[in-house]
Design an enzyme around this catalytic site. Structure first.
Site, PDB file in Angstrom:
ATOM      1  N   HIS A  91       0.837  -1.208   0.000  1.00 41.64           N
ATOM      2  CA  HIS A  91       0.000   0.000   0.000  1.00 41.64           C
ATOM      3  C   HIS A  91       0.871   1.257   0.000  1.00 41.64           C
ATOM      4  O   HIS A  91       2.020   1.223   0.451  1.00 41.64           O
ATOM      5  CB  HIS A  91      -0.868   0.046   1.273  1.00 41.64           C
ATOM      6  CG  HIS A  91      -2.003  -0.926   1.284  1.00 41.64           C
ATOM      7  ND1 HIS A  91      -2.211  -1.815   2.322  1.00 41.64           N
ATOM      8  CD2 HIS A  91      -3.008  -1.149   0.403  1.00 41.64           C
ATOM      9  CE1 HIS A  91      -3.300  -2.535   2.070  1.00 41.64           C
ATOM     10  NE2 HIS A  91      -3.796  -2.155   0.917  1.00 41.64           N
ATOM     11  N   CYS A 117      -2.426   0.049  10.002  1.00 43.46           N
ATOM     12  CA  CYS A 117      -3.555  -0.736   9.462  1.00 43.46           C
ATOM     13  C   CYS A 117      -4.416  -1.390  10.523  1.00 43.46           C
ATOM     14  O   CYS A 117      -5.512  -1.833  10.213  1.00 43.46           O
ATOM     15  CB  CYS A 117      -3.079  -1.759   8.453  1.00 43.46           C
ATOM     16  SG  CYS A 117      -1.541  -2.467   8.813  1.00 43.46           S
TER      17      CYS A 117
HETATM   18  C1  CIR Z   1      -3.558  -7.745   2.910  1.00 41.14           C
HETATM   19  O1  CIR Z   1      -2.805  -8.206   2.058  1.00 41.14           O
HETATM   20  O2  CIR Z   1      -4.577  -7.148   2.604  1.00 41.14           O
HETATM   21  C2  CIR Z   1      -3.206  -7.941   4.367  1.00 41.14           C
HETATM   22  N1  CIR Z   1      -2.492  -9.171   4.517  1.00 41.14           N
HETATM   23  C3  CIR Z   1      -2.396  -6.792   4.903  1.00 41.14           C
HETATM   24  C4  CIR Z   1      -3.148  -5.503   4.938  1.00 41.14           C
HETATM   25  C5  CIR Z   1      -2.348  -4.400   5.539  1.00 41.14           C
HETATM   26  N2  CIR Z   1      -3.093  -3.195   5.542  1.00 41.14           N
HETATM   27  C6  CIR Z   1      -2.560  -1.988   5.503  1.00 41.14           C
HETATM   28  O3  CIR Z   1      -1.345  -1.827   5.432  1.00 41.14           O
HETATM   29  N3  CIR Z   1      -3.375  -0.956   5.509  1.00 41.14           N
END
Ligand code: CIR
Length: 253
Positions: free
Chosen positions: A160, A245
């Protein structure tokens, strides 16, 4: 009052989505303990926690940041780019109802909250494997009436935009230049190159929450006068998550 929306770690976090890291075992009990310590830290920083109902069926459900973009006037419920994550948003939307009017990103748009860096009246949005042009265009239309500009940003090498860059104050971005170039004419601070994921820091009031795995960047920020606290999120990092997150933080009167 500062609010932080969180959700427990799923016992199935080991089945999370991955995009750039190799899968390695995640200790779900340790992840839960780290998450509890993270929540305590947020409370110490003055946040009232709003803990959403657990969603054990969603391996990535702890990463609530991706389900919404919360602005002062409104909250935009996203349509996550990973189909496995789309079932996470309804419960986040319910949790936000008492605080903000809601608006929705709709098919065929996709948007992950982790791609949105909010600085003043501007939203920098990473064009990513999760966030498409249609999602960015919808976001622009939704927030324009409230006076926000939406500025797309290219990046590569991480999941991201907020893995690569976050705001540490109202005019400065902490960034990993291996993954993103400076944007928006903002001042920049570069992370220590030995700590590629260090650009993901969570700003709560005048305090920065950093991952304990990035001590060099922490020290650099302290030397520049920032107040920094750390949390240990090693298990979430194996799932490509970081400190931003695991919550949606915002102010509410
Ligand atoms: C994903 O791939 O969506 C999750 N394993 C990790 C999400 C992390 N979210 C973020 O950095 N906002």
């Amino acid at each position: 009052m500062k609010i932080a929306i969180t959700r427990d770690v799923s016992p199935r976090i080991g089945e999370c989505e991955l995009s750039y890291l190799e899968r390695e075992p995640i200790d779900a009990a340790k992840a839960a303990a780290q998450h509890a310590a993270y929540e305590r830290r947020l409370e110490e920083l003055g946040c009232r926690l709003v803990r959403i109902e657990p969603a054990p069926e969603h391996p990535d459900g702890v990463f609530v940041e991706d389900a919404a973009v919360v602005l002062g006037e409104v909250a935009v419920i996203t349509r996550p780019g990973a189909p496995s994550r789309r079932g996470e948003t309804a419960s986040v939307a319910r949790a936000l109802v008492p605080f903000r009017p809601l608006m929705l990103i709709e098919e065929p748009g996709t948007l992950d909250g982790g791609d949105v860096v909010h600085v003043g009246r501007r939203l920098y949005v990473g064009r990513s494997a999760r966030t498409n042009d249609e999602g960015i265009a919808q976001l622009r239309q939704l927030v324009a009436p409230f006076g926000y500009d939406v500025v797309p940003v290219r990046f590569e090498g991480c999941l991201h935009l907020k893995s690569a860059a976050t705001a540490v104050d109202d005019e400065t971005i902490l960034m990993n230049r291996q993954w993103v170039e400076p944007f928006g004419g903002l001042s920049t601070i570069e992370i220590d190159p030995a700590e590629p994921s260090a650009a993901n820091v969570l700003r709560i009031g005048d305090t920065l929450v950093c991952a304990a795995s990035n001590p060099r960047t922490r020290l650099m920020l302290e030397q520049r006068g920032y107040r920094v606290v750390t949390v240990d999120v090693t298990e979430m990092e194996k799932a490509e998550g970081g400190v931003t997150c695991c919550c949606l933080s915002f102010r509410s009167e």
